[in-house]
Scaffold this active site. Structure first.
Site, PDB file in Angstrom:
ATOM      1  N   ASP A  93       0.852  -1.184   0.000  1.00 36.05           N
ATOM      2  CA  ASP A  93       0.000   0.000   0.000  1.00 36.05           C
ATOM      3  C   ASP A  93       0.891   1.238   0.000  1.00 36.05           C
ATOM      4  OD1 ASP A  93       0.917   0.309   2.592  1.00 36.05           O
ATOM      5  OD2 ASP A  93      -0.950  -0.318   3.534  1.00 36.05           O
ATOM      6  N   SER A  94       0.293   2.402  -0.161  1.00 34.43           N
ATOM      7  CA  SER A  94       1.074   3.625  -0.351  1.00 34.43           C
ATOM      8  C   SER A  94       1.494   4.282   0.951  1.00 34.43           C
ATOM      9  CB  SER A  94       0.264   4.629  -1.168  1.00 34.43           C
ATOM     10  OG  SER A  94      -0.830   5.120  -0.401  1.00 34.43           O
ATOM     11  N   GLY A  95       0.918   3.850   2.062  1.00 36.21           N
ATOM     12  CA  GLY A  95       1.142   4.502   3.339  1.00 36.21           C
ATOM     13  C   GLY A  95       0.107   5.551   3.666  1.00 36.21           C
ATOM     14  N   GLY A  96      -0.698   5.924   2.669  1.00 36.67           N
ATOM     15  CA  GLY A  96      -1.660   7.002   2.868  1.00 36.67           C
ATOM     16  C   GLY A  96      -2.689   6.720   3.937  1.00 36.67           C
ATOM     17  N   PHE A  97      -3.256   5.519   3.935  1.00 37.12           N
ATOM     18  CA  PHE A  97      -4.329   5.205   4.882  1.00 37.12           C
ATOM     19  C   PHE A  97      -3.841   5.308   6.320  1.00 37.12           C
ATOM     20  CE2 PHE A  97      -6.764   2.233   7.506  1.00 37.12           C
ATOM     21  CZ  PHE A  97      -8.055   2.676   7.269  1.00 37.12           C
ATOM     22  N   ASP A 147      -2.729   8.291  -1.897  1.00 39.18           N
ATOM     23  CA  ASP A 147      -4.059   8.898  -1.875  1.00 39.18           C
ATOM     24  C   ASP A 147      -4.434   9.298  -0.459  1.00 39.18           C
ATOM     25  OD1 ASP A 147      -4.408   6.272  -0.877  1.00 39.18           O
ATOM     26  OD2 ASP A 147      -6.504   6.266  -1.471  1.00 39.18           O
ATOM     27  N   GLN A 190     -11.656   7.067  -5.390  1.00 40.13           N
ATOM     28  CA  GLN A 190     -12.252   7.593  -4.168  1.00 40.13           C
ATOM     29  C   GLN A 190     -13.612   8.209  -4.514  1.00 40.13           C
ATOM     30  OE1 GLN A 190     -11.341   7.087  -1.167  1.00 40.13           O
ATOM     31  NE2 GLN A 190      -9.204   6.427  -1.312  1.00 40.13           N
ATOM     32  N   GLY A 217     -11.593   3.868   0.074  1.00 44.20           N
ATOM     33  CA  GLY A 217     -12.558   4.655   0.830  1.00 44.20           C
ATOM     34  C   GLY A 217     -13.791   3.909   1.271  1.00 44.20           C
ATOM     35  N   ASP A 267      -7.818  -7.506   0.665  1.00 43.46           N
ATOM     36  CA  ASP A 267      -6.863  -7.760   1.742  1.00 43.46           C
ATOM     37  C   ASP A 267      -7.508  -7.381   3.058  1.00 43.46           C
ATOM     38  OD1 ASP A 267      -5.497  -5.127   3.134  1.00 43.46           O
ATOM     39  OD2 ASP A 267      -6.361  -4.683   1.181  1.00 43.46           O
ATOM     40  N   CYS A 305     -12.392 -29.101   7.447  1.00 44.53           N
ATOM     41  CA  CYS A 305     -11.173 -28.336   7.172  1.00 44.53           C
ATOM     42  C   CYS A 305      -9.946 -29.242   7.193  1.00 44.53           C
ATOM     43  CB  CYS A 305     -11.022 -27.214   8.194  1.00 44.53           C
ATOM     44  SG  CYS A 305      -9.574 -26.165   7.924  1.00 44.53           S
ATOM     45  N   CYS A 307      -6.699 -27.944   7.365  1.00 37.67           N
ATOM     46  CA  CYS A 307      -5.530 -27.227   7.872  1.00 37.67           C
ATOM     47  C   CYS A 307      -4.894 -28.009   9.022  1.00 37.67           C
ATOM     48  CB  CYS A 307      -5.916 -25.817   8.325  1.00 37.67           C
ATOM     49  SG  CYS A 307      -6.646 -25.738   9.987  1.00 37.67           S
ATOM     50  N   CYS A 310      -6.904 -28.228  12.338  1.00 42.03           N
ATOM     51  CA  CYS A 310      -8.078 -29.107  12.334  1.00 42.03           C
ATOM     52  C   CYS A 310      -7.697 -30.572  12.148  1.00 42.03           C
ATOM     53  CB  CYS A 310      -9.048 -28.669  11.238  1.00 42.03           C
ATOM     54  SG  CYS A 310      -9.854 -27.084  11.583  1.00 42.03           S
ATOM     55  N   HIS A 336      -5.376 -21.620  10.655  1.00 44.21           N
ATOM     56  CA  HIS A 336      -6.727 -22.058  10.320  1.00 44.21           C
ATOM     57  C   HIS A 336      -7.512 -20.946   9.629  1.00 44.21           C
ATOM     58  CE1 HIS A 336     -10.788 -23.659  10.526  1.00 44.21           C
ATOM     59  NE2 HIS A 336     -11.126 -22.457  10.986  1.00 44.21           N
TER      60      HIS A 336
END
Length: 376
Positions: A93-97, A147, A190, A217, A267, A305, A307, A310, A336
């Site tokens: 990510d850009s770091g903006g958030f 952004d 946005q 956003g 994500d 499951c 994994c 489990c 899991h």
């Protein structure tokens, strides 16, 4: 493997799509869920364990990595892939958030953002150009343009002003990114919950031209119904032949609803963070492993499951190690949860390819509505 970044759309079912994003470090099957490796690690997981869950790509966080250990140090040590021992694609990510979330610790101008580190109070500046430089030093396969992401609710004038600033920053990000074969730059739409502002944002991004497009956003306090209302139209403003990425989402039903509306990538920290706090996602909803009802239960978290948690451990054992604050609890529950999220993605990919997405979605919701199995 492809030497360039590209996206092949293989099938669609309604608005839901499945395909492959090609990168020099391997393909990413879509729809894709990206585990979050905030500080060059998915917490409580080894990289090979993350890969074993079915993940094709990880997300790294520019804000955290620029502060510690610094992008320059990671570059000197061979880049983020080598640093964290992950040989598959990485999106940063850009770091903006994160910077915008600092509120009182930051100052916003046309140039960018100045802020104080949450670690030691040191002063830093993040601009579109600096964000592109940091992500280049990290060696990211997919780079996000810089952004601003205002929290919702916000009034229309504030959202419009913020969106137009982000569009100017997108142009600067594109120019600073330059021509980097094998690496991709995504623009970020946005506009809050305003349909006309979303369309204006998408048109501005398309005029610049990006390798993929994110819907930003959302999942910032508006609630699922409002988010889905926006996703009913927003992806349609973006190019059909480019990946569409919904940032910061989310819960299993959010993910399924987003894919239904044309989203290709997502994500969220939720599966890993929840694993560390004892929240477990299963086909029958969410269970809390610390509850006493699991104390004597020999059954797995989810009998379907595969994994390691489990296959090899009972609810009783997982309850015990969680209550005892043993490190293995975070490891097994995170594994899991990530495995379950990747199973959802694989199920959707197969259903879309087979033209049975509607039936798959109905079965998914029916299983969750059923609730967890009764205690013994």
């Amino acid at each position: 493997m492809s030497e360039r970044f590209s996206f092949d759309l293989h099938a669609s079912d309604g608005k839901a799509r499945t395909g492959v994003i090609h990168t020099p470090r391997g393909g990413v099957r879509t729809p894709a869920f990206m585990p979050v490796g905030t500080a060059a690690t998915v917490k409580a997981m080894m990289p090979e364990s993350v890969r074993a869950t079915g993940a094709d790509i990880l997300l790294g966080n520019t804000y955290h990595l620029m502060l510690r250990p610094t992008a320059e140090r990671i570059d000197r040590l061979g880049g983020l892939h080598r640093f964290m021992n992950w040989d598959r694609p990485i999106l940063t990510d850009s770091g903006g958030f994160q910077v915008m979330s600092l509120a009182g610790l930051r100052k916003l101008t046309e140039k960018g953002v100045t802020f104080k580190s949450h670690i030691d109070g040191s002063k830093h500046e993040l601009t579109p150009e600096r964000s592109m430089e940091i992500q280049r030093l990290l060696g990211s396969d997919i780079v996000m343009c810089f952004d601003e992401c205002p929290a919702l609710p916000a009034d229309r004038d504030r959202i419009a002003e913020s969106m137009r600033l982000s569009m100017r920053w997108a142009e600067r990000s594109r120019e600073a990114f330059g021509d980097r074969p094998g690496h991709a730059l995504f623009g970020i739409m946005q506009g809050g919950l305003e349909q006309d502002l979303r369309e204006e944002s998408a048109q501005a991004l398309r005029s610049v031209g990006f390798d993929g497009y994110a819907v930003g956003g959302l999942a910032v306090g508006e609630g699922q119904a409002a988010m889905f209302d926006c996703l009913d139209y927003a992806p349609g403003f973006l190019p059909e032949d480019k990946p569409r990425y919904l940032m910061g989402v989310g819960k299993p039903d959010d993910i399924v609803g987003a894919v239904k509306r044309g989203i290709d990538m997502m994500d969220c920290v939720l599966p890993s963070r929840s694993g560390r706090t004892g929240q477990v996602f299963t086909r029958h909803g969410v269970l809390n492993i610390k509850n006493a009802r699991h104390m004597d239960d020999p059954r797995p978290l989810d009998e379907a499951c595969t994994c390691p948690a489990c296959r090899n451990y009972s609810r009783a054992y997982l309850h015990h190690v969680f209550r005892s604050q043993e490190i293995i609890s975070s490891m097994l529950l995170t594994w899991h949860n990530l495995h379950y999220f990747q199973e959802i993605m694989q199920g959707m990919r197969e259903a879309i390819a087979g033209g049975t997405f509607e039936a798959w979605e109905a079965a998914f919701h029916a299983g969750r509505a059923q609730g967890d199995i009764e205690p013994l």
